[in-house]
Design a protein around this motif. Sequence first.
Motif, PDB file in Angstrom:
ATOM      1  N   VAL A 230      -2.997  10.906  -0.941  1.00 19.44           N
ATOM      2  CA  VAL A 230      -1.684  10.205  -1.217  1.00 19.44           C
ATOM      3  C   VAL A 230      -1.041  10.370  -2.465  1.00 19.44           C
ATOM      4  O   VAL A 230      -1.658  10.007  -3.455  1.00 19.44           O
ATOM      5  CB  VAL A 230      -1.803   8.604  -0.912  1.00 19.44           C
ATOM      6  N   ARG A 231       0.228  10.985  -2.605  1.00 16.29           N
ATOM      7  CA  ARG A 231       0.650  11.000  -3.771  1.00 16.29           C
ATOM      8  C   ARG A 231       2.333  11.176  -3.754  1.00 16.29           C
ATOM      9  O   ARG A 231       2.780  10.994  -2.934  1.00 16.29           O
ATOM     10  CB  ARG A 231       0.207  12.686  -4.161  1.00 16.29           C
ATOM     11  N   ASP A 232       2.771  11.317  -5.197  1.00 18.72           N
ATOM     12  CA  ASP A 232       4.082  10.830  -5.335  1.00 18.72           C
ATOM     13  C   ASP A 232       5.017  11.879  -4.878  1.00 18.72           C
ATOM     14  O   ASP A 232       6.348  11.592  -4.274  1.00 18.72           O
ATOM     15  CB  ASP A 232       4.464  10.633  -6.796  1.00 18.72           C
ATOM     16  N   ARG A 233       4.522  13.057  -4.738  1.00 21.58           N
ATOM     17  CA  ARG A 233       5.529  14.226  -4.117  1.00 21.58           C
ATOM     18  C   ARG A 233       4.421  14.965  -3.220  1.00 21.58           C
ATOM     19  O   ARG A 233       3.166  14.980  -3.607  1.00 21.58           O
ATOM     20  CB  ARG A 233       6.291  15.060  -5.059  1.00 21.58           C
ATOM     21  N   SER A 234       5.057  15.909  -2.687  1.00 23.43           N
ATOM     22  CA  SER A 234       4.247  16.704  -1.540  1.00 23.43           C
ATOM     23  C   SER A 234       3.123  17.638  -2.162  1.00 23.43           C
ATOM     24  O   SER A 234       2.107  18.320  -1.470  1.00 23.43           O
ATOM     25  CB  SER A 234       4.886  17.470  -0.455  1.00 23.43           C
ATOM     26  N   SER A 235       3.500  18.156  -3.414  1.00 22.38           N
ATOM     27  CA  SER A 235       2.338  19.094  -4.017  1.00 22.38           C
ATOM     28  C   SER A 235       2.695  18.976  -5.495  1.00 22.38           C
ATOM     29  O   SER A 235       3.580  18.265  -5.971  1.00 22.38           O
ATOM     30  CB  SER A 235       2.765  20.679  -3.593  1.00 22.38           C
ATOM     31  N   TYR A 236       1.659  19.537  -6.235  1.00 19.94           N
ATOM     32  CA  TYR A 236       1.514  19.301  -7.822  1.00 19.94           C
ATOM     33  C   TYR A 236       1.727  17.758  -8.208  1.00 19.94           C
ATOM     34  O   TYR A 236       2.765  17.585  -8.939  1.00 19.94           O
ATOM     35  CB  TYR A 236       2.646  20.200  -8.271  1.00 19.94           C
ATOM     36  N   ALA A 237       1.004  16.962  -7.859  1.00 16.32           N
ATOM     37  CA  ALA A 237       0.817  15.571  -8.260  1.00 16.32           C
ATOM     38  C   ALA A 237      -0.508  15.149  -8.077  1.00 16.32           C
ATOM     39  O   ALA A 237      -1.187  15.414  -7.067  1.00 16.32           O
ATOM     40  CB  ALA A 237       2.010  14.675  -7.284  1.00 16.32           C
TER      41      ALA A 237
END
Lengths: 327, 706
Positions: A230-237
């Motif tokens: 679970v992250r704030d954007r779909s990639s590179y987070a």
Amino acid sequence: MINFQFLRTSIVKTALSLVAKDPKATFIAGGTNLVDLMKRGVTAPEKLIDINQLPLKQIELKNNILHIGAMVSNSALAENAIVKEKFPLLMLALQSGASAQLRNVATVGGNMMQRTRCGYFYDTTMPCNKRQPGSGCGAIGGYNRMHAIFGTSESCIAVHPSDMCVGLVALDAQVVIAGAKGERKINFIDFHRLAGTTPEKDNNIQKGELIVRLEIPVNNLNKNFHYQKVRDRSSYAFALISVAAALELKDDVISTVRLAMGGVAHKPWRLVAAENFLKGKAATLANFEAAAKIAMEGAKAFGENDFKLKMAPNTIIEALTVAKAKA
Amino acid sequence: MDFFVDENDRVDGIEKVTGKAKYFAEFKLPGLTYGVLVPSTITKGKITAIDIKAAKNAPGVLDVLSHLNKPSAAGYEAGGGSPMKIFYTDEVFFNGQPVALVVADTFERATYAATLVKVSYEKAAFNTDFKKSIADASVAKKQGQPPYVRGVADAYKTAEVKVEQTYEMPVETHNPMELHGIIADWRTNDQVTVYAKTQGVKAAQATIANVFKIPQENIQVKSEFVGGGFGMALRTWPLEIATIMASKQVKRPVKLVITRDQMFTMVGNRPAAYQKIGLGATKDGKITGITHTAFGQTSTYENFTEGVVTMSKFMYASENVNTNYYVVPLDMSVPIWMRGPGEATGAFALESAIDEMAHALDMDPLEFRIKNDPETDPMKNIPFSSKNIKEAYKLGAEKIGWNNRKNKPGSITEGPWKIGYGVSIGVFNASRGRATVKGILNANGSLILQSATSDIGPGTGTGMVLIASRLMNIPVEKITFELGDSSLPPAPSQGGSTTLSTVGTAVNDVCVSLKATIAELAANANMSTTSNFVEVLKKNNLPMIEVTKQSQANQQGKEYSMYSFSIHFVQVKVHNLTGVVKVSKIVSVGDSGKIISPKTARSQMVGGAVGGIGMALTEEALLDNRYGKYVNNNFADYHVPVHADVPEIDVIFIDKPDYIVNPMGAKGMGEIALIGFAGAVANAVFNATGKRIRSLPITPDKVLEG
């Protein structure tokens, strides 16, 4: 200018001795984190030993144990046929990390050695016990949305940022470390440390030692598995919460289970109590929910990361649910 | 290789993708030196001492500039210039304020020497806490724009149905890929050339002339290619003045490119905002009152205001409307317009509240909007020059599949995902200013057009070439549009979606004039008036003809209300357990007159939608108020959307000319591409989950806790 020496060797022994005898020397592999740290003034090594030429890039299966060289890139490992077939959980964890460009240069050993991404650690004008022991913790009472909820201490609440390591700790990997006196082997779960009173130490590797390979025993966890990030954007987070889950099911009864979490502690966090609860039980939503509750025992949040107390158990449930549903 | 140029392609596309296009930092001047700034490490106070000994003795260092050696700037000495006069004050107004500049023979040496400059401060108490300051009576809040009342103030309070809510917008930073900076090169003691990154070469020229008290014509500003501006390059910042000072002092060209973390404090931001909306309506869905009160962040040393409450005055038919806009001064760097500017902030609040009202009335929000769509401008009581939003609503709704939407939130489920639909409107002034364009029509068949406008990415050159191509019937590859140089005929800065209208009108006038001249010359030479201009020029023995035209601001503003409109439709998926929001479908409809350049127009709308995803879901500059400092001042932690966050984007244009706005019938669309988008996402999240998130960005934690 801050000058430093840059040396390259293709011999492990030479690399070890170069670092061992020089207190300001350090290894550089992919450099995706170290170079940032040098640019930001967080660290200033006087000698960089480039280990990219070391013969540590093999991935092979020997006696039902997967050997992974420390210099294998994150993308090469994720794309490896044996990993895809026998350790797909590791593949998912690897693919969840960073971005494609970073994974192409980041190595297995470097991934394990990366430092926290806590903003206070990177800003040399702010207090940080990890960067400068005794200066205080900026994140406690400050911006701590990304920070730990397990195993925290009064001196540091930073998290280890890796996804790969969450997969590895779940898979009972072992770390082979070379030093002046030869090789030693430790369990992956014992590689990283909690912050305690010495947050400047991320792990149990000694000065002058080098990770040379990982070993993962073959298991039956390649059917029902999932890595939920679970992250704030779909990639590179980086992960707010991530969960590695793997089940071995016999008629919907759990015979083996592995659970580990990222984004919650100073080290990849294995959920032993939750695993013990699930072992021998039916793979039902009710049991997943109960396990998630057990996993959260002892969690403590710091204000801006209070949401993790809800997001973490939810993510455990989701990871187990998806793992179970895989055919 | 033979490149085929389609009329839809960007005229400078090949230059851009092959690296031939030169951006400011790429000019390699002989004897170039490098500047690196020393930022303040305190948030407020005074500089008591600067020790430059070690820095000056470091290898390659030419000089260290600060207020202690007051580099020459006649305008500052005479008391002029902007409130924060770099190197002419010992005051620190914000954390990260440039307090010294090191110049060295290489970038690396300057970077190192900058770390050796030791600055001592006398610290003062400071306040950067926006949210706390709204309620805190000790923080001076003043009216930022005149209050507005139509009919009865706060009429919503007595309405049959009312909505009263507050909406929060965090600080956003522009952060284009290209870092900000400048190269300054004094050719003589009073003549300087700068290679800038600016949205206005003429505005930059005027600012530099004021600070250094030299005639404007002695200053050449070059900025042909700009790697993204979004508003931050609308002014000449202190760091640029510092570099020009340095070049004068070291008598060599100086290049300064700031670092990514300095992009958070030295070149402005979209200010934080706190908004209260009161909406009143009758039970059958007629709006009877709108009250919009906004608080916008500004700095203590310079005021900044923007049109946060503008849209509420005329977007919906309501007899009673009142608005207020207050500024909240903080010890932070001064904000600046960021794409969509205040209107984007305001639209998030208003369009969320409209959706909340529709829900309270149990009406389809689209139907509610259409019901309250005014036929004429209710603020000015005059007709709109053109407005086709009912058609836009219809086209967009069809494309996104609006009839799949259920009015009851949380009705559509797909595994762990909840599906929702949202809509929002965006609107921005379709204004037109004054610009001058020179046209040179050559007997070799080519046409050169010149104007000191900028192209920060929308495809200005492409649009102008297409206008001329159609009017003159000359193929696009024979037309060149020169821009981004202050020595060209004057044009305003590129901002506020005005360039196409303003400069395009002058291009139009030039073309009309050239055609008339050609017809005249043809008649004189007894040729048909439809003869090709090449033959006409040859017959008249003319190598070329030249025309310069100045366009005027629109004169019909008192008769017609002129706006561009956009409708954004989105479908979102919200994860039941993790709170993750994914925008799964986008349909953006532009009602902005005639579309001159379909490909770049579509790119504008797509770019706005991507920026809108950032505003809605990911972007927030986070401040630690104990230190007055940003803690996520890098691209890893300040989250602009990545490709994986962006679904296929459908763009629909109404494409109906509005000849009241300008002779091309085209309106700007840079702002409307973004304005309203975040509201559509927030409304879709509500439709999916029943959770109303009134604070941007809508991160997974807010959805989970909501």
